[in-house]
Design a protein around this motif. Structure first.
Motif, short mmCIF file in Angstrom:
data_model
loop_
_atom_site.label_atom_id
_atom_site.label_comp_id
_atom_site.label_asym_id
_atom_site.label_seq_id
_atom_site.Cartn_x
_atom_site.Cartn_y
_atom_site.Cartn_z
N ILE A 222 2.75 -1.77 -6.14
CA ILE A 222 2.08 -0.74 -5.14
C ILE A 222 0.43 -0.82 -5.51
N ALA A 223 -0.36 -1.12 -4.61
CA ALA A 223 -1.78 -0.98 -4.76
C ALA A 223 -2.25 0.03 -3.81
N SER A 224 -2.86 1.04 -4.41
CA SER A 224 -3.52 2.11 -3.52
C SER A 224 -4.73 2.81 -3.95
N GLY A 225 -5.28 3.21 -3.13
CA GLY A 225 -6.77 4.00 -2.93
C GLY A 225 -6.33 5.46 -3.59
N SER A 226 -5.18 5.75 -3.60
CA SER A 226 -5.17 7.31 -4.14
C SER A 226 -5.02 7.31 -5.70
N LYS A 227 -5.30 8.53 -6.16
CA LYS A 227 -5.35 8.93 -7.83
C LYS A 227 -4.02 8.39 -8.28
N SER B 199 -7.77 15.15 -3.25
CA SER B 199 -6.35 14.68 -4.01
C SER B 199 -5.56 15.69 -4.49
N ARG B 200 -6.13 16.75 -4.92
CA ARG B 200 -5.31 17.86 -5.59
C ARG B 200 -4.88 18.68 -4.38
N ASP C 212 0.87 -1.09 -0.11
CA ASP C 212 0.16 -0.15 0.10
C ASP C 212 0.89 1.09 -0.01
N MET C 213 0.30 2.35 -0.06
CA MET C 213 1.24 3.66 -0.34
C MET C 213 1.02 4.52 0.82
N ASP C 214 -0.27 5.00 0.90
CA ASP C 214 -0.55 6.05 2.17
C ASP C 214 -0.41 5.46 3.44
N ARG D 284 -10.05 2.71 1.09
CA ARG D 284 -10.99 2.29 0.09
C ARG D 284 -11.23 3.26 -0.99
N GLY D 285 -10.52 4.22 -0.86
CA GLY D 285 -10.40 5.16 -2.13
C GLY D 285 -11.16 6.44 -1.80
N CYS D 286 -10.70 7.79 -2.24
CA CYS D 286 -11.40 8.81 -1.97
C CYS D 286 -12.59 8.68 -2.48
N GLU D 287 -13.01 8.75 -3.67
CA GLU D 287 -14.38 8.91 -4.46
C GLU D 287 -15.38 7.85 -3.72
N ASN D 288 -14.88 6.46 -3.37
CA ASN D 288 -15.79 5.47 -2.73
C ASN D 288 -16.36 6.14 -1.26
N TRP D 289 -15.11 6.72 -0.68
CA TRP D 289 -15.52 7.14 0.59
C TRP D 289 -16.83 8.30 0.59
N TRP D 290 -16.46 9.35 -0.29
CA TRP D 290 -17.13 10.64 -0.55
C TRP D 290 -18.59 10.10 -0.90
N GLN D 291 -18.77 8.87 -1.86
CA GLN D 291 -20.12 8.33 -2.37
C GLN D 291 -20.81 7.93 -1.12
N TYR D 292 -20.05 7.31 -0.11
CA TYR D 292 -20.61 6.70 0.95
C TYR D 292 -21.46 7.72 1.86
#
Length: 220
Positions: free
Chosen positions: A111-116, A75-76, A10-12, A48-56
């Motif tokens: 690397i497998a990351s939920g980031s952009k 992300s920006r 993972d990265m972060d 789980r990734g930013c977009e997935n989280w904000w959808q939740y």
């Protein structure tokens, strides 16, 4: 110990001590939309990734937001801070040495990351580990992010090995579950608040990249 052909990082929270910075950015964003997620919910967000989280969050709190736009803003903001040395997340000690040692020992690395994707690309160059990895996979490359196994299966494919031949190193419950669902062994990198992670499901817990090298019997 099982013999591995590939290692998926993972990265972060594993390469960079960045989870705290993400949480600071998100806290400001929560305030802007008038919500305060619980610790239990925040634990579910990790990996789980930013977009997935904000959808939740949109679904649970009935927010009038665009999850993709929220994820891109977050992300920006993080991307910008990577260029500010005094605000940039700390690199965990021994990261580059660990990647070099694993590479020279014959392991495939990814690397497998939920980031952009653009964030992962930038961090790889920041860490100087590009010569050691076969590639990387992000939440943008799979239909479903962690805790589902898709991203781990894709990361194994990048290395040309099966998931069952891999070791996953992740700091979040979602990442550990994703690795195990894919058939890989999963080690918890213990950088997060212990209350946010279920360490009991991991095959091992490691505190540092030096310990990863020790457990893999690699010279430093």
């Amino acid at each position: 110990m099982k013999e591995y052909k590939g290692i998926i990082f993972d990265m972060d929270g594993v390469l960079l001590d960045s989870e705290r910075l993400y949480k600071q950015i998100e806290a400001d964003m929560y305030q802007a939309v008038g919500i305060q997620p619980t610790q239990k919910e925040i634990a579910k967000s990790m990996g789980r990734g930013c977009e997935n989280w904000w959808q939740y969050l949109k679904n649970v709190y009935h927010l009038d937001i665009d999850p993709a736009a929220q994820a891109e803003y977050e992300s920006r903001r993080y991307f910008e801070l990577l260029d500010v040395p005094e605000k940039r997340p700390a690199i965990f000690p021994g990261v580059r040495e660990c990647f070099a040692a694993c590479h020279h020992a014959g392991f495939h690395l990814s690397i497998a990351s939920g980031s952009k994707r653009y964030l992962v690309d930038k961090v790889i160059d920041l860490l100087g580990i590009r010569p050691y990895i076969d590639g990387f996979v992000t939440s943008e490359d799979v239909e479903v992010g962690k805790p589902e196994p898709d991203i781990m299966e894709a990361a194994a494919s990048v290395m040309g090995v099966s998931p069952e031949e891999c070791l996953v190193i992740d700091d979040a419950t979602n990442g550990i579950i994703a690795g195990k669902k894919a058939g890989a062994d999963s080690w918890l990198f213990a950088s997060a608040d212990a209350a946010l992670v279920d360490a009991s499901i991991a095959d091992a817990v490691v505190q540092s990249h030096w310990e990863i090298m020790d457990r893999l019997y690699l010279s430093k």
